[in-house]
Design a protein around this motif. Structure first.
Motif, PDB file in Angstrom:
ATOM      1  N   LEU A   1       0.854  -1.197   0.000  1.00 25.85           N
ATOM      2  CA  LEU A   1       0.000   0.000   0.000  1.00 25.85           C
ATOM      3  C   LEU A   1       0.888   1.244   0.000  1.00 25.85           C
ATOM      4  CD1 LEU A   1       0.147   1.221   3.161  1.00 25.85           C
ATOM      5  CD2 LEU A   1      -1.237  -0.815   3.562  1.00 25.85           C
ATOM      6  N   ILE A   2       0.211   2.379  -0.291  1.00 21.94           N
ATOM      7  CA  ILE A   2       0.935   3.654  -0.241  1.00 21.94           C
ATOM      8  C   ILE A   2       0.004   4.682   0.388  1.00 21.94           C
ATOM      9  CG2 ILE A   2       0.225   4.234  -2.629  1.00 21.94           C
ATOM     10  CD1 ILE A   2       2.981   5.683  -2.865  1.00 21.94           C
ATOM     11  N   HIS A   3       0.527   5.412   1.384  1.00 21.24           N
ATOM     12  CA  HIS A   3      -0.298   6.387   2.092  1.00 21.24           C
ATOM     13  C   HIS A   3      -0.408   7.676   1.268  1.00 21.24           C
ATOM     14  CE1 HIS A   3       0.068   3.892   5.772  1.00 21.24           C
ATOM     15  NE2 HIS A   3      -1.031   4.523   6.130  1.00 21.24           N
ATOM     16  N   LEU A   4      -1.526   8.340   1.451  1.00 17.70           N
ATOM     17  CA  LEU A   4      -1.660   9.694   0.880  1.00 17.70           C
ATOM     18  C   LEU A   4      -0.768  10.647   1.644  1.00 17.70           C
ATOM     19  CD1 LEU A   4      -4.398   8.190   0.066  1.00 17.70           C
ATOM     20  CD2 LEU A   4      -5.379  10.480  -0.089  1.00 17.70           C
ATOM     21  N   PRO A   5      -0.259  11.726   1.128  1.00 22.87           N
ATOM     22  CA  PRO A   5      -0.315  12.119  -0.294  1.00 22.87           C
ATOM     23  C   PRO A   5       0.712  11.394  -1.144  1.00 22.87           C
ATOM     24  CG  PRO A   5       0.898  13.775   0.938  1.00 22.87           C
ATOM     25  CD  PRO A   5       0.484  12.735   1.931  1.00 22.87           C
ATOM     26  N   PHE A   6       0.378  11.136  -2.368  1.00 22.75           N
ATOM     27  CA  PHE A   6       1.323  10.574  -3.335  1.00 22.75           C
ATOM     28  C   PHE A   6       0.872  11.015  -4.723  1.00 22.75           C
ATOM     29  CE2 PHE A   6      -1.426   7.460  -5.316  1.00 22.75           C
ATOM     30  CZ  PHE A   6      -2.348   7.154  -4.328  1.00 22.75           C
ATOM     31  N   ILE A   7       1.763  10.830  -5.696  1.00 23.34           N
ATOM     32  CA  ILE A   7       1.378  11.029  -7.088  1.00 23.34           C
ATOM     33  C   ILE A   7       1.737   9.762  -7.854  1.00 23.34           C
ATOM     34  CG2 ILE A   7       1.709  13.536  -7.040  1.00 23.34           C
ATOM     35  CD1 ILE A   7       4.314  13.066  -8.620  1.00 23.34           C
ATOM     36  N   ILE A   8       1.131   9.575  -8.994  1.00 23.53           N
ATOM     37  CA  ILE A   8       1.515   8.454  -9.848  1.00 23.53           C
ATOM     38  C   ILE A   8       1.928   8.993 -11.213  1.00 23.53           C
ATOM     39  CG2 ILE A   8       0.021   6.747  -8.728  1.00 23.53           C
ATOM     40  CD1 ILE A   8      -1.815   6.949 -11.218  1.00 23.53           C
ATOM     41  N   ILE A   9       2.878   8.285 -11.824  1.00 19.58           N
ATOM     42  CA  ILE A   9       3.298   8.595 -13.193  1.00 19.58           C
ATOM     43  C   ILE A   9       2.981   7.341 -14.005  1.00 19.58           C
ATOM     44  CG2 ILE A   9       5.247   9.197 -14.681  1.00 19.58           C
ATOM     45  CD1 ILE A   9       6.658  10.182 -12.041  1.00 19.58           C
ATOM     46  N   ASN A  10       2.178   7.460 -15.035  1.00 21.56           N
ATOM     47  CA  ASN A  10       1.878   6.270 -15.839  1.00 21.56           C
ATOM     48  C   ASN A  10       2.250   6.511 -17.290  1.00 21.56           C
ATOM     49  OD1 ASN A  10      -0.768   7.905 -15.537  1.00 21.56           O
ATOM     50  ND2 ASN A  10      -1.102   6.697 -17.413  1.00 21.56           N
ATOM     51  N   THR A  11       2.741   5.438 -17.910  1.00 23.20           N
ATOM     52  CA  THR A  11       3.147   5.516 -19.310  1.00 23.20           C
ATOM     53  C   THR A  11       2.935   4.151 -19.946  1.00 23.20           C
ATOM     54  OG1 THR A  11       4.975   6.082 -20.808  1.00 23.20           O
ATOM     55  CG2 THR A  11       5.552   4.901 -18.797  1.00 23.20           C
ATOM     56  N   SER A  12       3.004   4.078 -21.286  1.00 22.73           N
ATOM     57  CA  SER A  12       2.780   2.813 -21.967  1.00 22.73           C
ATOM     58  C   SER A  12       3.823   1.811 -21.509  1.00 22.73           C
ATOM     59  CB  SER A  12       2.911   3.014 -23.480  1.00 22.73           C
ATOM     60  OG  SER A  12       3.180   1.787 -24.115  1.00 22.73           O
ATOM     61  N   LYS A  13       3.441   0.537 -21.550  1.00 28.66           N
ATOM     62  CA  LYS A  13       4.405  -0.512 -21.131  1.00 28.66           C
ATOM     63  C   LYS A  13       5.585  -0.586 -22.098  1.00 28.66           C
ATOM     64  CE  LYS A  13       1.694  -3.463 -18.239  1.00 28.66           C
ATOM     65  NZ  LYS A  13       0.967  -4.698 -17.995  1.00 28.66           N
ATOM     66  N   LYS A  14       5.400  -0.031 -23.332  1.00 31.15           N
ATOM     67  CA  LYS A  14       6.514  -0.095 -24.298  1.00 31.15           C
ATOM     68  C   LYS A  14       7.556   0.986 -24.016  1.00 31.15           C
ATOM     69  CE  LYS A  14       3.390  -1.461 -28.069  1.00 31.15           C
ATOM     70  NZ  LYS A  14       2.237  -0.538 -27.892  1.00 31.15           N
ATOM     71  N   THR A  15       7.201   1.940 -23.164  1.00 29.16           N
ATOM     72  CA  THR A  15       8.109   3.062 -22.927  1.00 29.16           C
ATOM     73  C   THR A  15       9.363   2.598 -22.200  1.00 29.16           C
ATOM     74  OG1 THR A  15       6.205   4.513 -22.736  1.00 29.16           O
ATOM     75  CG2 THR A  15       8.288   5.343 -21.855  1.00 29.16           C
ATOM     76  N   VAL A  16      10.515   3.088 -22.665  1.00 29.77           N
ATOM     77  CA  VAL A  16      11.771   2.805 -21.951  1.00 29.77           C
ATOM     78  C   VAL A  16      11.991   3.958 -20.975  1.00 29.77           C
ATOM     79  CG1 VAL A  16      14.258   2.567 -22.192  1.00 29.77           C
ATOM     80  CG2 VAL A  16      12.737   1.535 -23.893  1.00 29.77           C
ATOM     81  N   ILE A  17      12.167   3.617 -19.705  1.00 28.35           N
ATOM     82  CA  ILE A  17      12.330   4.642 -18.674  1.00 28.35           C
ATOM     83  C   ILE A  17      13.743   4.570 -18.124  1.00 28.35           C
ATOM     84  CG2 ILE A  17      11.460   5.549 -16.489  1.00 28.35           C
ATOM     85  CD1 ILE A  17       8.870   3.941 -17.000  1.00 28.35           C
ATOM     86  N   ASP A  18      14.446   5.682 -18.212  1.00 29.29           N
ATOM     87  CA  ASP A  18      15.795   5.734 -17.642  1.00 29.29           C
ATOM     88  C   ASP A  18      15.722   6.609 -16.392  1.00 29.29           C
ATOM     89  OD1 ASP A  18      18.716   5.651 -17.618  1.00 29.29           O
ATOM     90  OD2 ASP A  18      18.523   7.805 -17.997  1.00 29.29           O
ATOM     91  N   CYS A  19      16.211   6.080 -15.268  1.00 28.57           N
ATOM     92  CA  CYS A  19      16.054   6.816 -14.002  1.00 28.57           C
ATOM     93  C   CYS A  19      17.408   7.021 -13.337  1.00 28.57           C
ATOM     94  CB  CYS A  19      15.121   6.024 -13.073  1.00 28.57           C
ATOM     95  SG  CYS A  19      14.887   6.818 -11.500  1.00 28.57           S
ATOM     96  N   SER A  20      17.731   8.260 -12.985  1.00 29.11           N
ATOM     97  CA  SER A  20      18.970   8.544 -12.249  1.00 29.11           C
ATOM     98  C   SER A  20      18.559   9.034 -10.869  1.00 29.11           C
ATOM     99  CB  SER A  20      19.763   9.648 -12.959  1.00 29.11           C
ATOM    100  OG  SER A  20      19.798   9.414 -14.331  1.00 29.11           O
ATOM    101  N   ILE A  21      19.260   8.514  -9.826  1.00 27.43           N
ATOM    102  CA  ILE A  21      18.893   8.853  -8.449  1.00 27.43           C
ATOM    103  C   ILE A  21      20.136   9.365  -7.737  1.00 27.43           C
ATOM    104  CG2 ILE A  21      17.831   7.985  -6.337  1.00 27.43           C
ATOM    105  CD1 ILE A  21      16.865   5.547  -7.914  1.00 27.43           C
TER     106      ILE A  21
END
Lengths: 102, 48, 152
Positions: free
Chosen positions: C58-78
């Motif tokens: 589960l995830i408590h409020l507040p939160f946001i979601i980011i949704n994209t097509s399953k074909k999308t390639v997502i590159d994430c730097s942290i």
């Protein structure tokens, strides 16, 4: 006509004031809901199953982001193929979860 | 280049800031696809 | 005539402000109903299961979601301290806040689109203070367009 308009303006002023009072009280109640309503803050959650049950998200990759307040989210306009999201927090780490499949 | 900057992490904010972002992303995606379509469209052959 | 013209301008300006405040109040009412409905539902679920759901489901409020097509390639730097994230998507995405998620889950009883069954309307009215009930009833048919002045 002037008298009629003045009368109506008086009523509109009362109506606007009533709306302002309701907006203020509603905002306060919302704030209280999450801050000190018994354990409502603890019960204010959604499950991944909830998110997966939303039709418009069925065939999507869904990332859930839980960030401290005043975290900045920036999206530059892009003319090339790639789109970017930049998150920057100053009050604590940002939690990012990949919403699992069904 | 324009960019949209919003603050997140607060409870019960307004959702129209994300509508603006989604509209911007959507329009830049469409304009990209349109320019790709145009560049890939076959050039009319010259008449002999 | 000049005075009437000025009063008419003032009237239009006031009507516009009232319209804006009505949509603001409508959004606050939706958020209150959605959140209280969610809490009520979670409370019942936990009482039936006799335990809270696993924390990692589960995830408590507040939160946001980011949704994209399953074909999308997502590159994430942290960044090491997780204060900064940079996502690169090779396709378009959408961002939605938690209240939009609750609306799509049906937690706002369909009031956000003016489609509310009599049972849902009853539930929704029970989740707001008495002063807001007339607005909830009106929202069940569509956007708020009246102002209910209580008292005085």
């Amino acid at each position: 006509k002037s008298r009629a308009l003045r009368k109506e303006l008086g009523e509109l002023e009362r109506a606007e004031k009533a709306l302002e009072d309701l907006i203020t009280s509603s905002s306060t109640q919302l704030k209280e809901l999450t801050e000190h309503g018994d354990n409502q803050g603890q019960l204010g959650y959604v499950t991944y199953q909830d998110i997966r049950s939303i039709a418009s998200l069925q065939d999507q990759t869904v990332i859930a982001v839980k960030a401290p307040s005043e975290t900045k989210l920036e999206v530059p306009e892009s003319s090339e193929g790639s789109q970017q999201i930049y998150l920057k927090s100053k009050n604590g780490p940002i939690e990012v979860y990949l919403c699992p499949e069904e | 280049r324009t960019r949209i900057l919003v603050s997140i992490g607060e409870s019960f904010g307004t959702s129209d800031k994300f509508q603006k972002i989604n509209a911007m992303v959507n329009s830049s995606d469409r304009s990209l696809k349109r320019s790709l379509d145009m560049s890939s469209a076959p050039k009319p052959l010259k008449r002999l | 005539a000049q005075e009437c013209q000025n009063l008419e301008v003032e009237r239009q300006r006031r009507l516009e402000r009232i319209k804006q405040k009505q949509s603001q109040l409508q959004e606050l009412i939706l958020q209150q109903i959605a959140f209280k409905n969610l809490v009520q539902r979670n409370r019942q679920t936990e009482q039936q299961a006799n335990r809270p759901p696993p924390p990692n489901s589960l995830i408590h409020l507040p939160f946001i979601i980011i949704n994209t097509s399953k074909k999308t390639v997502i590159d994430c730097s942290i960044s090491n301290d997780k204060f900064e994230y940079l996502f690169n998507f090779d396709n378009m995405f959408e961002i939605h806040d938690d209240i939009e998620v609750l609306k799509r889950m049906g937690m706002a009883c369909g009031l956000e689109v003016g489609k509310c069954s009599p049972e849902d309307l009853k539930v929704a009215r029970s989740l707001v203070p008495k002063a807001l009930e007339p607005y909830v009833t009106e929202m069940a048919q569509g956007p708020i367009s009246n102002v209910y002045i209580t008292g005085g």
